[in-house]
Structures are given as C-alpha cells and as structure tokens.
Write a protein that holds these residues in place. Structure first.
Motif, PDB file in Angstrom:
ATOM      1  N   GLY A  74      12.991   3.455  -1.355  1.00 26.39           N
ATOM      2  CA  GLY A  74      12.728   4.796  -1.861  1.00 26.39           C
ATOM      3  C   GLY A  74      12.461   4.853  -3.355  1.00 26.39           C
ATOM      4  N   ARG A  75      11.840   3.816  -3.919  1.00 30.14           N
ATOM      5  CA  ARG A  75      11.588   3.802  -5.356  1.00 30.14           C
ATOM      6  C   ARG A  75      10.459   4.767  -5.710  1.00 30.14           C
ATOM      7  NH1 ARG A  75      14.888   0.017  -8.113  1.00 30.14           N
ATOM      8  NH2 ARG A  75      14.099   1.311  -9.802  1.00 30.14           N
ATOM      9  N   LYS A  76      10.804   5.778  -6.488  1.00 26.77           N
ATOM     10  CA  LYS A  76       9.819   6.797  -6.834  1.00 26.77           C
ATOM     11  C   LYS A  76       8.665   6.213  -7.646  1.00 26.77           C
ATOM     12  CE  LYS A  76      12.887  10.809  -6.664  1.00 26.77           C
ATOM     13  NZ  LYS A  76      13.468  11.941  -7.426  1.00 26.77           N
ATOM     14  N   GLU A  77       8.961   5.175  -8.450  1.00 26.91           N
ATOM     15  CA  GLU A  77       7.903   4.561  -9.247  1.00 26.91           C
ATOM     16  C   GLU A  77       6.776   4.037  -8.348  1.00 26.91           C
ATOM     17  OE1 GLU A  77      11.135   3.798  -9.155  1.00 26.91           O
ATOM     18  OE2 GLU A  77      11.858   3.016 -11.078  1.00 26.91           O
ATOM     19  N   ILE A  78       7.164   3.495  -7.197  1.00 24.97           N
ATOM     20  CA  ILE A  78       6.174   2.941  -6.272  1.00 24.97           C
ATOM     21  C   ILE A  78       5.448   4.055  -5.531  1.00 24.97           C
ATOM     22  CG2 ILE A  78       5.828   1.452  -4.270  1.00 24.97           C
ATOM     23  CD1 ILE A  78       8.302  -0.138  -5.177  1.00 24.97           C
ATOM     24  N   SER A  79       6.200   5.012  -5.007  1.00 23.05           N
ATOM     25  CA  SER A  79       5.548   6.086  -4.240  1.00 23.05           C
ATOM     26  C   SER A  79       4.630   6.921  -5.120  1.00 23.05           C
ATOM     27  CB  SER A  79       6.596   6.979  -3.564  1.00 23.05           C
ATOM     28  OG  SER A  79       7.444   7.597  -4.522  1.00 23.05           O
ATOM     29  N   GLU A  80       5.004   7.121  -6.369  1.00 25.14           N
ATOM     30  CA  GLU A  80       4.138   7.884  -7.266  1.00 25.14           C
ATOM     31  C   GLU A  80       2.870   7.100  -7.604  1.00 25.14           C
ATOM     32  OE1 GLU A  80       6.692   8.842 -10.517  1.00 25.14           O
ATOM     33  OE2 GLU A  80       7.704  10.470  -9.435  1.00 25.14           O
ATOM     34  N   ALA A  81       3.003   5.790  -7.789  1.00 27.48           N
ATOM     35  CA  ALA A  81       1.822   4.960  -8.061  1.00 27.48           C
ATOM     36  C   ALA A  81       0.885   4.951  -6.863  1.00 27.48           C
ATOM     37  CB  ALA A  81       2.258   3.536  -8.405  1.00 27.48           C
ATOM     38  N   VAL A  82       1.442   4.882  -5.668  1.00 33.47           N
ATOM     39  CA  VAL A  82       0.636   4.904  -4.438  1.00 33.47           C
ATOM     40  C   VAL A  82      -0.075   6.251  -4.291  1.00 33.47           C
ATOM     41  CG1 VAL A  82       0.828   4.995  -1.924  1.00 33.47           C
ATOM     42  CG2 VAL A  82       1.942   3.150  -3.200  1.00 33.47           C
ATOM     43  N   SER A  83       0.665   7.335  -4.521  1.00 33.36           N
ATOM     44  CA  SER A  83       0.074   8.669  -4.397  1.00 33.36           C
ATOM     45  C   SER A  83      -1.065   8.860  -5.389  1.00 33.36           C
ATOM     46  CB  SER A  83       1.149   9.734  -4.617  1.00 33.36           C
ATOM     47  OG  SER A  83       0.595  11.026  -4.544  1.00 33.36           O
ATOM     48  N   ALA A 297       7.829  -9.295  -0.798  1.00 33.43           N
ATOM     49  CA  ALA A 297       8.356  -8.610  -1.981  1.00 33.43           C
ATOM     50  C   ALA A 297       7.330  -8.426  -3.080  1.00 33.43           C
ATOM     51  CB  ALA A 297       9.570  -9.371  -2.529  1.00 33.43           C
ATOM     52  N   ILE A 298       6.089  -8.862  -2.871  1.00 27.52           N
ATOM     53  CA  ILE A 298       5.059  -8.691  -3.893  1.00 27.52           C
ATOM     54  C   ILE A 298       4.889  -7.220  -4.252  1.00 27.52           C
ATOM     55  CG2 ILE A 298       3.123  -8.562  -2.256  1.00 27.52           C
ATOM     56  CD1 ILE A 298       1.470 -10.165  -4.284  1.00 27.52           C
ATOM     57  N   ASN A 299       5.041  -6.329  -3.284  1.00 22.94           N
ATOM     58  CA  ASN A 299       5.031  -4.902  -3.604  1.00 22.94           C
ATOM     59  C   ASN A 299       6.161  -4.163  -2.892  1.00 22.94           C
ATOM     60  OD1 ASN A 299       4.096  -4.656  -1.002  1.00 22.94           O
ATOM     61  ND2 ASN A 299       2.060  -3.894  -1.551  1.00 22.94           N
ATOM     62  N   ASN A 300       7.292  -4.883  -2.759  1.00 21.71           N
ATOM     63  CA  ASN A 300       8.513  -4.295  -2.205  1.00 21.71           C
ATOM     64  C   ASN A 300       8.355  -3.865  -0.752  1.00 21.71           C
ATOM     65  OD1 ASN A 300      11.238  -3.868  -3.201  1.00 21.71           O
ATOM     66  ND2 ASN A 300      10.928  -1.677  -2.849  1.00 21.71           N
ATOM     67  N   GLY A 301       7.391  -4.480  -0.053  1.00 20.19           N
ATOM     68  CA  GLY A 301       7.180  -4.153   1.347  1.00 20.19           C
ATOM     69  C   GLY A 301       6.546  -2.790   1.567  1.00 20.19           C
ATOM     70  N   ALA A 302       6.057  -2.159   0.506  1.00 15.67           N
ATOM     71  CA  ALA A 302       5.580  -0.783   0.624  1.00 15.67           C
ATOM     72  C   ALA A 302       4.312  -0.675   1.461  1.00 15.67           C
ATOM     73  CB  ALA A 302       5.338  -0.195  -0.770  1.00 15.67           C
ATOM     74  N   ILE A 303       3.380  -1.599   1.251  1.00 20.91           N
ATOM     75  CA  ILE A 303       2.101  -1.611   1.955  1.00 20.91           C
ATOM     76  C   ILE A 303       1.761  -3.074   2.206  1.00 20.91           C
ATOM     77  CG2 ILE A 303      -0.384  -1.093   1.777  1.00 20.91           C
ATOM     78  CD1 ILE A 303       0.341   1.241  -0.039  1.00 20.91           C
ATOM     79  N   PRO A 304       1.245  -3.427   3.380  1.00 16.75           N
ATOM     80  CA  PRO A 304       0.957  -4.840   3.640  1.00 16.75           C
ATOM     81  C   PRO A 304       0.112  -5.487   2.541  1.00 16.75           C
ATOM     82  CG  PRO A 304       0.752  -3.584   5.669  1.00 16.75           C
ATOM     83  CD  PRO A 304       0.963  -2.587   4.574  1.00 16.75           C
ATOM     84  N   HIS A 337      -6.396  -4.580  -1.647  1.00 17.87           N
ATOM     85  CA  HIS A 337      -6.514  -3.143  -1.366  1.00 17.87           C
ATOM     86  C   HIS A 337      -5.975  -2.341  -2.553  1.00 17.87           C
ATOM     87  CE1 HIS A 337      -5.903   0.767   0.491  1.00 17.87           C
ATOM     88  NE2 HIS A 337      -6.633   0.362   1.517  1.00 17.87           N
ATOM     89  N   PRO A 338      -6.722  -1.343  -3.035  1.00 16.17           N
ATOM     90  CA  PRO A 338      -6.312  -0.649  -4.258  1.00 16.17           C
ATOM     91  C   PRO A 338      -4.950   0.026  -4.166  1.00 16.17           C
ATOM     92  CG  PRO A 338      -8.178   0.460  -3.202  1.00 16.17           C
ATOM     93  CD  PRO A 338      -8.028  -0.866  -2.546  1.00 16.17           C
ATOM     94  N   VAL A 339      -4.617   0.581  -3.021  1.00 13.61           N
ATOM     95  CA  VAL A 339      -3.327   1.263  -2.907  1.00 13.61           C
ATOM     96  C   VAL A 339      -2.189   0.242  -2.843  1.00 13.61           C
ATOM     97  CG1 VAL A 339      -2.001   2.965  -1.626  1.00 13.61           C
ATOM     98  CG2 VAL A 339      -4.487   3.180  -1.748  1.00 13.61           C
ATOM     99  N   ALA A 340      -2.400  -0.852  -2.118  1.00 18.82           N
ATOM    100  CA  ALA A 340      -1.401  -1.916  -2.085  1.00 18.82           C
ATOM    101  C   ALA A 340      -1.218  -2.523  -3.467  1.00 18.82           C
ATOM    102  CB  ALA A 340      -1.812  -2.990  -1.080  1.00 18.82           C
ATOM    103  N   ALA A 341      -2.329  -2.675  -4.199  1.00 21.50           N
ATOM    104  CA  ALA A 341      -2.251  -3.235  -5.544  1.00 21.50           C
ATOM    105  C   ALA A 341      -1.491  -2.305  -6.485  1.00 21.50           C
ATOM    106  CB  ALA A 341      -3.660  -3.499  -6.074  1.00 21.50           C
ATOM    107  N   ALA A 342      -1.686  -1.007  -6.337  1.00 20.93           N
ATOM    108  CA  ALA A 342      -0.940  -0.054  -7.157  1.00 20.93           C
ATOM    109  C   ALA A 342       0.555  -0.165  -6.893  1.00 20.93           C
ATOM    110  CB  ALA A 342      -1.433   1.368  -6.874  1.00 20.93           C
ATOM    111  N   ALA A 343       0.915  -0.312  -5.625  1.00 16.23           N
ATOM    112  CA  ALA A 343       2.324  -0.497  -5.280  1.00 16.23           C
ATOM    113  C   ALA A 343       2.871  -1.774  -5.901  1.00 16.23           C
ATOM    114  CB  ALA A 343       2.490  -0.524  -3.763  1.00 16.23           C
TER     115      ALA A 343
END
Length: 454
Positions: A74-83, A297-304, A337-343
């Motif tokens: 639930g890291r807001k830094e990651i979800s905000e970057a993805v959004s 863990a490259i992007n905390n499992g947020a996006i493949p 992928h740009p969204v995965a890279a942002a994460a």
C-alpha cells in the motif's frame, strides 16, 4: 538503527467483509485447486506489513507477498506514480520506439548493479528474464565466433521460472517431469548444495560443500568448453526452500567459468533488491557474474516487470552488422512498460530514502536469533538463514512428504500469519520494513503451529 515507522496504520480503516466470489472459473497456478476451493484463503486488502482477508481478519505478511513486496504494501508513493503515468501515457511500443521513463529506469538500475553490468533488458517476469538471458548467451557466443557454444548447465533443485528454457535449466522434478519430452536439448546439471547431515542449523553460509563446484570441471571435460554457453544458478535457491551457497562456492564457479570462457548467470529474481542484505546477492557475497536476472521486488510487485542486467562486453559483442538491422531478435510487447517503469522508479526511491537494503542487513542478527529459537521443536531438522530470509525444514510425517509443511502453513494462516510452504520446508521472507516486534510475532506463530501440527 531505530525501527522504521510503517507508512500507515496497521488498522486499515474499517473491518469490512466482502462477498465470497464464485471459485469455479479460475484454474489457479501452483495450487492444489480442489483442496483450495474446498477451504479457500482469499486476501482482499494490504497495507504496511499486513493483509486482510475477505472476512476482515488481519494477516501478518511473512513472505513479502511472494518474495515481491520488499517495501511493504500500500505504498502511496508507488500508487501515485502509477496513477500519474497511466494518465500521461498508458502504453508505448518498445519495438523500434521508446519512451523516456524506460531509459531513466535503466540508468537508475545500473547505478545499483555490480561493476560492469551496465546494460539492462526489460521483461515482465522472472521466467521471461531467464529465457532472455539464455538467448543472450547464445547470441553473444555466435557474435563472438563461437557458435558451437550451445549447451547450458543448471543445478539440481534450482528454480528458474516456468518457460521451457527455465524448466530445462531448472532442477525441480515436479516442474520438469510432465514436460520432459519438450525440454531443451544439451542441458546438464550441477549437484545441489543442501547438506543437512553436515550443516544443519548453520547460521549464515556453511563451511561444507564448496567442493561441489568442482563438478563443473568434470562437466567441462565431458562436453568440452567449446560447446558450453553458460552456467545458471541462483545465489540462494529460494523456491527450493532457502538453500544457501557454501562459503567459497560461488567464487569457485566464477573462477571455473572464466577459465573456460563460459558465461555465468545469477538468477536473482528472489535475492535482488535487498533480500540478503545488499542490492544484489552478487554484492553481498563478492562474486560478479556476467548476467543477472531479476523481477519481483524491482517494483515491489506492483505491476509485472523484470530485468536482465548484462555485462558491457556481451552487449558490445552483439552490436555487430549494419546499424539499421536488429541485433537481437527477442523482446516482449510489454518490455519496459511505462506504468511498470513508473512503479519501479518510485520503488527504488523508497529503497534509497528508507535505506531498506541496509535495514535488511542490520536486522539480520536479530532475525537469525529469532528463527533459530525454533530449533528443538518437534520434527524440525534444519534452519537456514541469511539477510531477511529463512527456511525451516521438517522431517516428513507418516502420511507423506509435504503434509507436515502444509499443516504448519495452514495453521499459521488461520491464526493470522502468512508463511510459504515448499514441501516440508517453511520459508519466511518478510518485507524489509519489518520491525522486531513483527519478527517475534512471525516466529511465535510458527512455534505454535509446529507444536500444534507435531
């Protein structure tokens, strides 16, 4: 170092239940489907160190999801970057095109990587990273005028994903036997390094077993160095049950591969990004390979997402022929992928700002003492640990191999702790934000489960 505060409260807002979905349509991966659907375990929310199941019960995450969520949930830094990224540009092709964020991420990653591994190729998973690295090895040798180098050497009990390349070099029998007729030809395996007879309950790396690396010399004699492309091993075998390298073992593999012109690939899908007390296991144990495979863990499992780190000389050798022609006929629709890279960029900033790699090393001794306190409990025959990862191995019971491990896993979950069972081995690998109180909670949960299962 003081315990880091979690990024938000463990209480999550409110205890709300969700309706049980139908379970019939989904064929679940690496799961006993009929057993699960008769007694499901469904997670609905995650924050900090905890999940909540669909009934609102808190479950302490002792597995970082599946070795993925090193910065917690639930890291807001990651979800905000993805959004932000998905609003700016949701997707961009990566074939003959590019986008700035993938290049930015590659630069950030090589700042962390071991010396010389200054090129990055993006994938979407550990399985894809492994198959990519194997192809790169073949591409390099062909470009280097040694096209006869086509053989690969893996290791018993190794796990390198589920692509046909990965299961060919892998050494887990259940992953291989149903597909044995379709595996890559020209693959051999080193012996595994697990030695319970001599090294049970070792803290950190064992003094026993480095000589097993010498089997590589025998395989070179058997097949001829001129026919071997690469050796691939996990520095620490995670999925097989936290099997650690004996002291000096990885160094000896490096010496032998260099001597014979064979590429050395470290599969760090589990160990990269802080798990063993450094950005890479290669750095923790002072051995630099020619390629490193990563994901999780490259992007905390947020996006493949995954990545292969490559020595400069491999890339440079492959950059041959007319400049307008493709040098390496390989890639994925979602590479970089740009969204995965942002994460991933947000995740790397968390690792740096909160010094989570250093935290893993600083907590290692406390974690080690905690997990080794389980020694002497019923049927515990070995405990292995390094960084913030440990394996607890049990003697199989009369009902069959894996029954005791599953029983401990099930008991822990029903009492609020998620651990991972591999046969009769329980692995724990908590997010790197874990504190001492939560380490104690994990170990107490395991102790209760081991005593209950017997």
């Amino acid at each position: 170092m003081a315990d880091l505060p979690l990024n938000s409260s463990n209480d999550f807002s409110s205890k709300s239940s969700q309706e049980m979905p139908s379970l019939e349509a989904l064929w679940m991966p690496f799961t006993a489907n009929r057993q699960f659907k008769a007694n499901p375990r469904l997670l609905a929310k995650a924050e900090g160190m905890y999940y909540k199941d669909i009934d609102g019960n808190k479950v302490l995450d002792a597995t970082a999801g599946l070795w993925c969520c090193n910065a917690g949930h639930g890291r807001k830094e990651i979800s905000e970057a993805v959004s932000k990224q998905i609003h700016e540009m949701d997707y961009a092709p990566s074939f003959q095109m590019g986008h700035p964020i993938a290049f930015e991420l590659a630069e950030r990653l090589v700042e962390l990587s071991p010396e010389g591994l200054n090129k990055v190729f993006f994938t979407n998973s550990g399985s894809e990273s492994v198959d990519t690295a194997l192809k790169m090895a073949l591409c390099y040798h062909r470009a280097n005028g040694q096209a006869s180098r086509t053989r690969f050497i893996g290791r018993e009990m190794g796990y390198h994903g589920v692509g046909f390349g990965g299961i060919s070099v892998g050494g887990l029998s259940n992953n291989r036997k149903a597909f044995s007729g379709q595996l890559l030809q020209g693959v051999d395996h080193l012996p595994h390094t697990l030695d319970i007879q001599n090294a049970a309950f070792t803290r950190g790396l064992s003094h026993f077993g480095a000589e097993k690396a010498e089997i590589l010399e025998q395989l070179v004699t058997l097949h001829g160095a001129e026919n071997i492309a690469a050796v691939i091993v996990e520095p620490m075998s995670g999925s097989a049950g936290v099997i650690l390298p004996p002291q000096g073992y990885l160094k000896r593999l490096r010496e032998i591969t260099k001597k014979h012109g064979i590429l050395l690939i470290f599969d760090e899908v589990i160990t990269a990004f802080g798990r063993v007390g450094a950005a890479f296991a290669s750095q923790r144990w002072g051995v630099i390979p020619d390629m490193i495979t990563t994901a999780k863990a490259i992007n905390n499992g947020a996006i493949p997402m995954g990545a292969v780190f490559v020595q400069d000389f491999i890339y440079d050798t492959c950059m041959q022929g007319p400049t307008e022609l493709i040098e390496f006929f390989h890639g994925y629709t979602y590479s970089g992928h740009p969204v995965a890279a942002a994460a991933a960029l947000a995740t790397l900033s968390i690792y740096e700002n909160e010094q989570l790699f250093e935290r893993s090393l600083e907590l290692e001794h406390y974690f080690e003492n905690a997990v080794h306190s389980l020694k002497g409990l019923p049927n515990v025959i070995d405990i292995r640990n390094t960084g913030l990862v440990a394996g607890i191995q049990f003697a199989p019971n009369a009902q069959g191999a894996g029954k005791r491990g599953y029983g401990v896993f099930e008991h822990c979950f029903r009492h609020g702790t998620l651990v991972r069972a591999t046969g009769d081995i329980i692995a724990i690998s908590p997010p790197l934000i874990v504190d001492k109180r939560e380490i104690d909670q994990m170990v107490n949960s395991l102790s209760d489960a081991i005593n209950a299962v017997g």
